[in-house]
Design an enzyme around this catalytic site. Sequence first.
Site, mmCIF file in Angstrom:
data_model
loop_
_atom_site.group_PDB
_atom_site.id
_atom_site.type_symbol
_atom_site.label_atom_id
_atom_site.label_comp_id
_atom_site.label_asym_id
_atom_site.label_seq_id
_atom_site.Cartn_x
_atom_site.Cartn_y
_atom_site.Cartn_z
ATOM 1 N N GLU A 173 28.058 23.692 27.099
ATOM 2 C CA GLU A 173 27.368 24.367 28.218
ATOM 3 C C GLU A 173 26.958 23.362 29.289
ATOM 4 O O GLU A 173 25.793 23.293 29.698
ATOM 5 C CB GLU A 173 26.161 25.181 27.707
ATOM 6 C CG GLU A 173 26.591 26.311 26.792
ATOM 7 C CD GLU A 173 25.565 27.419 26.545
ATOM 8 O OE1 GLU A 173 24.391 27.257 26.903
ATOM 9 O OE2 GLU A 173 25.964 28.459 25.998
ATOM 10 N N GLU A 306 30.699 30.428 20.879
ATOM 11 C CA GLU A 306 29.380 31.051 20.700
ATOM 12 C C GLU A 306 29.505 32.514 21.098
ATOM 13 O O GLU A 306 29.846 32.824 22.248
ATOM 14 C CB GLU A 306 28.305 30.352 21.547
ATOM 15 C CG GLU A 306 27.926 28.995 20.992
ATOM 16 C CD GLU A 306 26.763 28.334 21.705
ATOM 17 O OE1 GLU A 306 25.836 29.036 22.137
ATOM 18 O OE2 GLU A 306 26.802 27.091 21.819
HETATM 19 O O1 AHR Z 1 22.971 29.529 20.179
HETATM 20 C C1 AHR Z 1 21.824 29.244 20.908
HETATM 21 C C2 AHR Z 1 22.115 28.543 22.216
HETATM 22 O O2 AHR Z 1 22.827 29.388 23.055
HETATM 23 C C3 AHR Z 1 22.981 27.313 22.144
HETATM 24 O O3 AHR Z 1 22.271 26.184 21.830
HETATM 25 C C4 AHR Z 1 23.531 27.213 23.526
HETATM 26 O O4 AHR Z 1 24.770 26.576 23.574
HETATM 27 C C5 AHR Z 1 23.552 28.646 24.003
HETATM 28 O O5 AHR Z 1 22.951 28.789 25.231
#
Ligand code: AHR
Length: 502
Positions: A173, A306
């Site tokens: 990110e 994710e």
């Molecule tokens: O999964 C929680 C958070 O969500 C992670 O650390 C991040 O990469 C995303 O914003």
Amino acid sequence: MAKYIINTEHKKSKINKEIYGHFSEHLGRCIYEGLYVGENSDIPNTNGMRNDVVEALREMRIPVLRWPGGCFADEYHWRDGIGPKENRKKMINTHWGGVVEDNSFGTHEFMELCRQLGCETYINGNVGSGTVQEMSEWVEYMTFNGVSPMASMRAENGHKDAWKVDFFGVGNENWGCGGNMTPEFYGDMYRRYQTYVRQYSDDPEKQIKKIACGANVADTEWTEGVMKTCFRHCEPKFHGFMDGLSLHYYVHPEGWEIKGSATEFDEKVWYKTLAKALYMEDLINMHGTIMDKYDPEKKVAMIVDEWGTWFTVEPGTHPGFLYQQNTMRDALVAGLTLNIFNKHSDRVKMANIAQLVNVLQSVILTEGPKMLKTPTWHIFNMYKYHQDATLLDSYIETETIGEEEEYMVPNLTESASVDADGKLQITITNLSATDSYPVETMITGRKAEKFSAEILCEEMHAKNTFDEPDAVHTKNFDGVEKIHGGLKFTIPACSVLHITVE
Ligand code: AHR
């Protein structure tokens, strides 16, 4: 009667087992308590890893695990997590609750966990606050089997042989918590950092697959900017340069600010959640189209590292720990999303639901020595038969259902594959909270003589709790009948059905 056609003669892409992957971050009680309790814990463990959790994860065949973050990754300095535990640096976990991180779970522990799980390793490096040298030396520490400062340090710390790093994420990110970069700036950083993620082995099986940071949700400008920057002024040599580009998408029924309760919701919110989960398919198409411009042969994988539901934390729990319960709604989100990934397995080569234990849409929850498998665990367990199978061409007739114009959904989703033993694996979700649907399945190209079925089917709020850890579980389903050319069945409301045809 919904018509469902499966053409076993039209084989499509391989469904990489990594689509069924997971993610574990130093966040809340995921690593500490959830996975790792330390050798001296009363909770039965092997080298510090909880035996009950490892067994449950092996049962659902966890194929790959991403670590150490997430946002934590771009603040993680791997040297803090090696060597004698008493000497390891204690630091603040600034992203997640400001709690003390004692670094007792580091590289050696992660590799030991993956050994016990029998899964592949996906390490996420630090671009946001780490140097090129730090990243390069971490890779050397983990994977170089020869005479070098890092290899000697690894041996001194008790592990003579190099480990295998299957996937390496170059930042996380980086448009946000990983450094607030522009796509062009990150693209340049990616080019530079990945250069020093060296391949120390000639063995094609041991090559590290490098993953670039991709977009958040629908940020196509990021995808365009990163792809353009990375493939400008250099030969597009995908393998060993960029093997994958990530995508992150979470489902918040009431939006990022409010999110919404994990357990208390009405039918409107049920459909809204499922409609938002179905948006994953639009995102894959959207970002995939941009990737196709630069990589028409689809050599760069889309890595959805994710995904999942993100609700308001359970009342009374630490807001920075992101602990949430898991209901049949999560099961349906998982079932429909995995069907989408299967159907797009020509481009989506890995996905990692967030997160493994005690954080967001977990497959496992723990409380002290107690452990439970969530409805989402049951979906991964039912769908494991798709791992490394071949996607088949299939189509199901659907009706549009829902309560609000904006959040209508198809009543049914599906995917079908043929596995290495030649068995047909079919998974179908019924997204209706109230209605069952008769389905007539025509299977072309093979007979459906011998079959079995299992189902996860409960009321939409149903969940497992530490008092009733098995309230939601899969059951045999004997409602499938043979008909001429295929099978017929009625799929109950709010359920996920898995049929195997031998
Ligand atoms: O999964 C929680 C958070 O969500 C992670 O650390 C991040 O990469 C995303 O914003």
